[in-house]
Design a protein around this motif. Structure first.
Motif, PDB file in Angstrom:
ATOM      1  N   LEU A 187       0.823  -1.216   0.000  1.00 24.84           N
ATOM      2  CA  LEU A 187       0.000   0.000   0.000  1.00 24.84           C
ATOM      3  C   LEU A 187       0.856   1.265   0.000  1.00 24.84           C
ATOM      4  O   LEU A 187       0.508   2.260  -0.641  1.00 24.84           O
ATOM      5  CB  LEU A 187      -0.911   0.005   1.227  1.00 24.84           C
ATOM      6  N   LYS A 188       1.985   1.226   0.712  1.00 26.20           N
ATOM      7  CA  LYS A 188       2.818   2.422   0.847  1.00 26.20           C
ATOM      8  C   LYS A 188       3.971   2.462  -0.154  1.00 26.20           C
ATOM      9  O   LYS A 188       4.759   3.404  -0.138  1.00 26.20           O
ATOM     10  CB  LYS A 188       3.379   2.503   2.269  1.00 26.20           C
ATOM     11  N   GLY A 189       4.071   1.431  -0.992  1.00 27.28           N
ATOM     12  CA  GLY A 189       5.207   1.346  -1.902  1.00 27.28           C
ATOM     13  C   GLY A 189       5.079   2.155  -3.160  1.00 27.28           C
ATOM     14  O   GLY A 189       6.039   2.239  -3.941  1.00 27.28           O
ATOM     15  N   HIS A 190       3.887   2.738  -3.416  1.00 30.54           N
ATOM     16  CA  HIS A 190       3.683   3.581  -4.608  1.00 30.54           C
ATOM     17  C   HIS A 190       4.118   2.865  -5.883  1.00 30.54           C
ATOM     18  O   HIS A 190       4.810   3.442  -6.736  1.00 30.54           O
ATOM     19  CB  HIS A 190       4.422   4.916  -4.471  1.00 30.54           C
ATOM     20  N   GLY A 191       3.742   1.599  -6.005  1.00 31.57           N
ATOM     21  CA  GLY A 191       4.053   0.852  -7.214  1.00 31.57           C
ATOM     22  C   GLY A 191       5.436   0.237  -7.236  1.00 31.57           C
ATOM     23  O   GLY A 191       5.837  -0.356  -8.241  1.00 31.57           O
ATOM     24  N   LEU A 192       6.186   0.355  -6.133  1.00 36.83           N
ATOM     25  CA  LEU A 192       7.526  -0.223  -6.062  1.00 36.83           C
ATOM     26  C   LEU A 192       7.491  -1.742  -6.204  1.00 36.83           C
ATOM     27  O   LEU A 192       8.401  -2.347  -6.772  1.00 36.83           O
ATOM     28  CB  LEU A 192       8.178   0.164  -4.724  1.00 36.83           C
ATOM     29  N   PHE A 193       6.406  -2.360  -5.723  1.00 43.35           N
ATOM     30  CA  PHE A 193       6.282  -3.817  -5.763  1.00 43.35           C
ATOM     31  C   PHE A 193       5.330  -4.232  -6.872  1.00 43.35           C
ATOM     32  O   PHE A 193       4.212  -3.726  -6.978  1.00 43.35           O
ATOM     33  CB  PHE A 193       5.777  -4.355  -4.423  1.00 43.35           C
ATOM     34  N   ARG A 194       5.779  -5.169  -7.687  1.00 43.31           N
ATOM     35  CA  ARG A 194       4.929  -5.722  -8.750  1.00 43.31           C
ATOM     36  C   ARG A 194       3.878  -6.648  -8.150  1.00 43.31           C
ATOM     37  O   ARG A 194       2.767  -6.764  -8.683  1.00 43.31           O
ATOM     38  CB  ARG A 194       5.814  -6.490  -9.734  1.00 43.31           C
ATOM     39  N   MET A 195       4.218  -7.289  -7.020  1.00 40.85           N
ATOM     40  CA  MET A 195       3.327  -8.279  -6.423  1.00 40.85           C
ATOM     41  C   MET A 195       3.564  -8.322  -4.922  1.00 40.85           C
ATOM     42  O   MET A 195       4.681  -8.117  -4.441  1.00 40.85           O
ATOM     43  CB  MET A 195       3.601  -9.666  -7.020  1.00 40.85           C
ATOM     44  N   ALA A 196       2.482  -8.584  -4.166  1.00 43.56           N
ATOM     45  CA  ALA A 196       2.596  -8.778  -2.723  1.00 43.56           C
ATOM     46  C   ALA A 196       1.669  -9.909  -2.309  1.00 43.56           C
ATOM     47  O   ALA A 196       0.533 -10.002  -2.791  1.00 43.56           O
ATOM     48  CB  ALA A 196       2.242  -7.498  -1.969  1.00 43.56           C
ATOM     49  N   ILE A 197       2.171 -10.783  -1.425  1.00 42.48           N
ATOM     50  CA  ILE A 197       1.365 -11.875  -0.873  1.00 42.48           C
ATOM     51  C   ILE A 197       1.345 -11.708   0.642  1.00 42.48           C
ATOM     52  O   ILE A 197       2.395 -11.709   1.292  1.00 42.48           O
ATOM     53  CB  ILE A 197       1.936 -13.259  -1.231  1.00 42.48           C
ATOM     54  N   ALA A 198       0.147 -11.566   1.198  1.00 43.99           N
ATOM     55  CA  ALA A 198      -0.032 -11.394   2.639  1.00 43.99           C
ATOM     56  C   ALA A 198      -0.871 -12.553   3.158  1.00 43.99           C
ATOM     57  O   ALA A 198      -2.057 -12.664   2.829  1.00 43.99           O
ATOM     58  CB  ALA A 198      -0.704 -10.057   2.942  1.00 43.99           C
ATOM     59  N   VAL A 199      -0.255 -13.427   3.958  1.00 42.58           N
ATOM     60  CA  VAL A 199      -0.948 -14.584   4.517  1.00 42.58           C
ATOM     61  C   VAL A 199      -1.313 -14.297   5.967  1.00 42.58           C
ATOM     62  O   VAL A 199      -0.462 -13.880   6.756  1.00 42.58           O
ATOM     63  CB  VAL A 199      -0.079 -15.855   4.438  1.00 42.58           C
ATOM     64  N   ALA A 200      -2.579 -14.510   6.302  1.00 45.69           N
ATOM     65  CA  ALA A 200      -3.082 -14.322   7.671  1.00 45.69           C
ATOM     66  C   ALA A 200      -2.600 -13.006   8.264  1.00 45.69           C
ATOM     67  O   ALA A 200      -2.061 -12.970   9.373  1.00 45.69           O
ATOM     68  CB  ALA A 200      -2.677 -15.499   8.554  1.00 45.69           C
ATOM     69  N   PRO A 201      -2.797 -11.885   7.568  1.00 44.97           N
ATOM     70  CA  PRO A 201      -2.226 -10.626   8.046  1.00 44.97           C
ATOM     71  C   PRO A 201      -3.079  -9.971   9.128  1.00 44.97           C
ATOM     72  O   PRO A 201      -4.313  -9.999   9.084  1.00 44.97           O
ATOM     73  CB  PRO A 201      -2.231  -9.763   6.781  1.00 44.97           C
ATOM     74  N   VAL A 202      -2.404  -9.378  10.114  1.00 44.90           N
ATOM     75  CA  VAL A 202      -3.074  -8.416  10.991  1.00 44.90           C
ATOM     76  C   VAL A 202      -3.310  -7.168  10.149  1.00 44.90           C
ATOM     77  O   VAL A 202      -2.389  -6.682   9.480  1.00 44.90           O
ATOM     78  CB  VAL A 202      -2.207  -8.079  12.212  1.00 44.90           C
ATOM     79  N   THR A 203      -4.524  -6.642  10.168  1.00 42.23           N
ATOM     80  CA  THR A 203      -4.798  -5.422   9.398  1.00 42.23           C
ATOM     81  C   THR A 203      -5.116  -4.236  10.296  1.00 42.23           C
ATOM     82  O   THR A 203      -5.128  -3.102   9.838  1.00 42.23           O
ATOM     83  CB  THR A 203      -5.945  -5.650   8.389  1.00 42.23           C
TER      84      THR A 203
END
Length: 712
Positions: A591-607
């Motif tokens: 969310l804060k990477g401003h497009g820096l990451f092509r992909m993100a995988i978040a498993v069982a994340p605290v939100t």
């Protein structure tokens, strides 16, 4: 109208993501991991000359010194059981066996108990409906256990059962076992202890009636789904009221021990001193004041140890304090110097002196006698562990292990011998017996077949480095490159991390996981431990206090920018992954990477840390009543609008029966993304817990491999 790609587990069965040839990639990794040899369930016998292990369905006794076959301790009739664990009686003539295992939460489970003696095996505790935590008395004549929130005593000779408490009720009162949050965060379930003379039992009583109830939906392939309710105190909410009681086992009389006027506190430990005095540990709600209190026979109490911190006292455990004789005990703490070290105390005189010193940390006390202590430390490197011994006055320190890597150690009684398990990034497990001076006696396991296969395949090995940040400091990291890595080419990079307070992901030890399958397909994998992680001193660890997700995210973004500046990195193909706290981080970075990451995988994340439990969250973030900004300013839910879904492909994965990080976290994140009009993917695992157990731990890793290959 935004398309929300909700990918259910059934999609894998339909082959919607990758061709069938991709489905075996994690299976191969799992096969190699299973070849890493170890010795498990080690119990030293009282003489310090032998140890026992559980192998298959048999308990075997071995000599530390002699390379002889293990002696079978169970009769042939025990083969009919499904032995999940065992305990030797104090005189070692009986063995308590637990057969089968029905999990409750992370550590807790119920089972069926059998008693092996000579050539007989018989069921015991048969009157119990859901027995757990069964324990021999010190004289070996009785077994205490818990059943449906009450505490019981079983007499072995007569077979008679005595009920010690009678007010236990699900979701109301618990006697002798812990509630959910104590189990998860303090790491123990058995909340009772026999006195050394076997005449008394001290136990904790949890009144959780005022703790808010969490409801978790179960589906279980039934026509109608059913709710599972349990007490779960979220940050800032009411905890159980915990009391300390002592029961006289002859008369049955019970008395409550005064643990102070503060009702909203924790009692994370209880026990008896070697000379038979009751003690308990006390921790305030803020978790920045820790005390050990000893109760005298006449009723008087005195605090024999106290530790205070402006931020928090590192999580106490059963090994925080270790008696070396009836008057002296060792404490491991960091408040004096900012580094975790050992100190010797006397019950009456207080602090006697520091046992260890230096800008490094004692990570574990392995064993102690009245003259020396054996401990693991980071003295050589924060990413390695070695075994040392030193006199209790701090003199005559000796390094006992010689390898450069990571050791874990199982001691014998009296530290006559120990069993060490060693590995490093290039070397799988080697298990050895050594004497108390560190001299090798014999090798138990060497993972030779795995080592030969890794060498034959020329599998890549982790390289360790320090990654510079824009601030001018550096972070411990490792990098795993494809076998045919060419610095003149450009590669996609996956960042993997956990990043939680006091944790450590960068360790010089052998391991493999799903990311290794990506390296085989030409990806580079990088892991860095940012600020707030452990084993680099108190200052480095505690600077994230009160604002979880601020500095840690800055550091992972800094690592990503450093990688993007390397000529061998394809800057358009950088991804990030994490599970649990790591999932919170992967989501925040996306969310804060401003497009820096092509992909993100978040498993069982605290939100939102408002959704997580009291003990873990408040120790690092204070209570939300006093630090609302620490909970809200870095919650991914509040940054959903910042997802650049044209550049960043996001996958959230969660199990619906996650009792730890509730499915609520994923649902509220989805709600926020929906309202922001963002596109994302989601994988839901029905009735799976935080580890995707009992049936989908393999499936989720294969899913992540497939998703990465398709989108990074």
């Amino acid at each position: 109208m935004t398309l929300h790609r909700i990918l259910l587990a059934a999609c894998l069965l339909a082959g919607a993501i990758r061709p069938a040839t991709a489905q075996g990639r994690y299976a191969e990794i799992a096969r190699l991991r299973s070849m890493n040899e170890g010795v498990y369930g080690i119990r030293s016998t009282a003489d310090g000359e032998h140890y026992t292990t559980l192998e298959g369905n048999q308990v075997l006794r071995y000599s530390y010194a002699a390379d002889t076959p293990g002696e079978k301790l169970l009769p042939a009739t025990a083969s009919e059981l499904r032995i999940a664990g065992y305990a030797l009686s104090p005189d070692e003539r009986r063995i308590l066996l637990w057969s089968g295992r029905t999990p409750i939460y992370r550590h807790s489970f119920t089972t069926s108990y059998h008693l092996a003696e000579g050539q007989s095996v018989r069921p015991v505790l048969r009157e119990a409906e859901a027995p757990r935590d069964a324990t021999f008395s010190p004289d070996g004549r009785q077994i205490a256990y818990s059943d449906r929130n009450d505490l019981y005593l079983y007499d072995i000779a007569s077979g008679r059962t005595t009920r010690l408490t009678d007010d236990g009720v699900w979701n109301e009162v618990i006697n002798g076992t812990t509630d959910w949050v104590y189990e998860e965060e303090f790491g123990f379930t058995k909340a009772f202890a026999f006195s050394p003379d076997s005449r008394q039992i001290a136990f904790l009583r949890f009144d959780e009636r005022n703790v808010p109830t969490m409801e978790m939906m179960r589906f279980d392939n039934k026509l109608y789904n059913t709710p599972y309710t349990f007490k779960y105190p979220k940050a800032g909410e009411r905890n159980s009221t915990v009391e300390l009681w002592v029961c006289d086992l002859q008369s049955g009389a019970k008395r409550r021990i005064d643990t102070g006027a503060e009702s909203d506190q924790y009692l994370p430990g209880l026990g008896w001193t070697p000379d038979g005095k009751l003690f308990y540990q006390r921790l305030n709600r803020r978790q920045n004041t820790f005390e050990m209190v000893v109760c005298e026979p006449g009723g008087a109490q005195h605090t024999v140890y106290e530790e205070r911190s402006q931020q928090y006292v590192e999580r106490p455990s059963s090994r925080s304090i270790l008696f070396v004789d009836k008057d002296r005990f060792l404490v491991r703490q960091e408040s004096h110097t900012g580094w975790m070290h050992l100190y010797l105390y006397n019950v009456r005189a207080g602090l006697l002196g520091a046992v260890t010193r230096g800008e490094w940390e004692v990570t574990e006390v392995v064993g102690a006698t009245s003259k020396r202590v054996w401990y693991l430390s980071t003295e050589g490197s924060p990413i390695r562990r070695n075994l040392y011994s030193v006199r209790l006055d701090g003199r005559d320190k000796r390094r006992l292990t010689t390898g450069e890597g990571f050791y874990s150690v199982a001691p014998s009684a009296g530290m006559k011998y120990y069993i060490s398990t060693f590995s490093n990034a290039a070397t799988p497990n080697r298990v050895e017996v050594c004497d108390g001076e560190g001299r090798p006696v014999r090798t138990l396991r060497d993972s030779r077949a795995l080592g030969e296969e890794l060498a034959a395949r020329q599998r890549p090995v982790k390289e360790f480095l320090r990654i510079p940040t824009e601030r001018g400091d550096s972070l411990e990291a490792w990098i795993l490159r494809p076998r045919d890595f060419d610095p003149a080419r450009q590669y996609p990079v996956l960042m993997t991390q956990y990043s939680g307070p006091g944790s450590q992901s960068v360790q010089d030890r052998w391991s493999m996981d799903w990311e290794d399958a990506l390296v085989d397909k030409g990806y580079v994998v990088v892991c860095a431990d940012g600020r707030g992680t452990g084993f680099r001193g108190e200052k480095f660890k505690k600077q994230t206090y009160g604002r979880l997700g601020a500095l840690e995210v800055e550091d992972q973004l800094s690592v990503a920018r450093y990688l993007a500046a390397q000529p061998w990195v394809d800057t358009a193909r950088i991804g990030i992954y994490g599970w649990s706290y790591g999932g919170f981080m992967a989501l925040s970075c996306a969310l804060k990477g401003h497009g820096l990451f092509r992909m993100a995988i978040a498993v069982a994340p605290v939100t939102s840390w408002r959704y997580y439990d009291t003990i873990y969250t408040e120790v690092y973030n204070n209570l939300p009543q006093y630090n609302a900004s620490g909970y809200d300013d870095n919650s991914p839910i509040h940054f959903a609008r910042m997802l650049d879904d044209r550049k960043t492909r996001l996958l959230m994965i969660h199990g619906t029966a996650d009792d730890n990080v509730h499915f609520q976290n994923a649902m509220e994140m989805a709600r926020a993304l929906n309202r922001a009009g963002k596109s994302y993917d989601m994988m839901v695992y029905p009735d799976q817990n935080h580890s995707m157990m009992p049936s989908d731990s393999h499936n989720v890793r294969q899913k992540m491999i497939d998703y990465t290959l398709e989108h990074l």
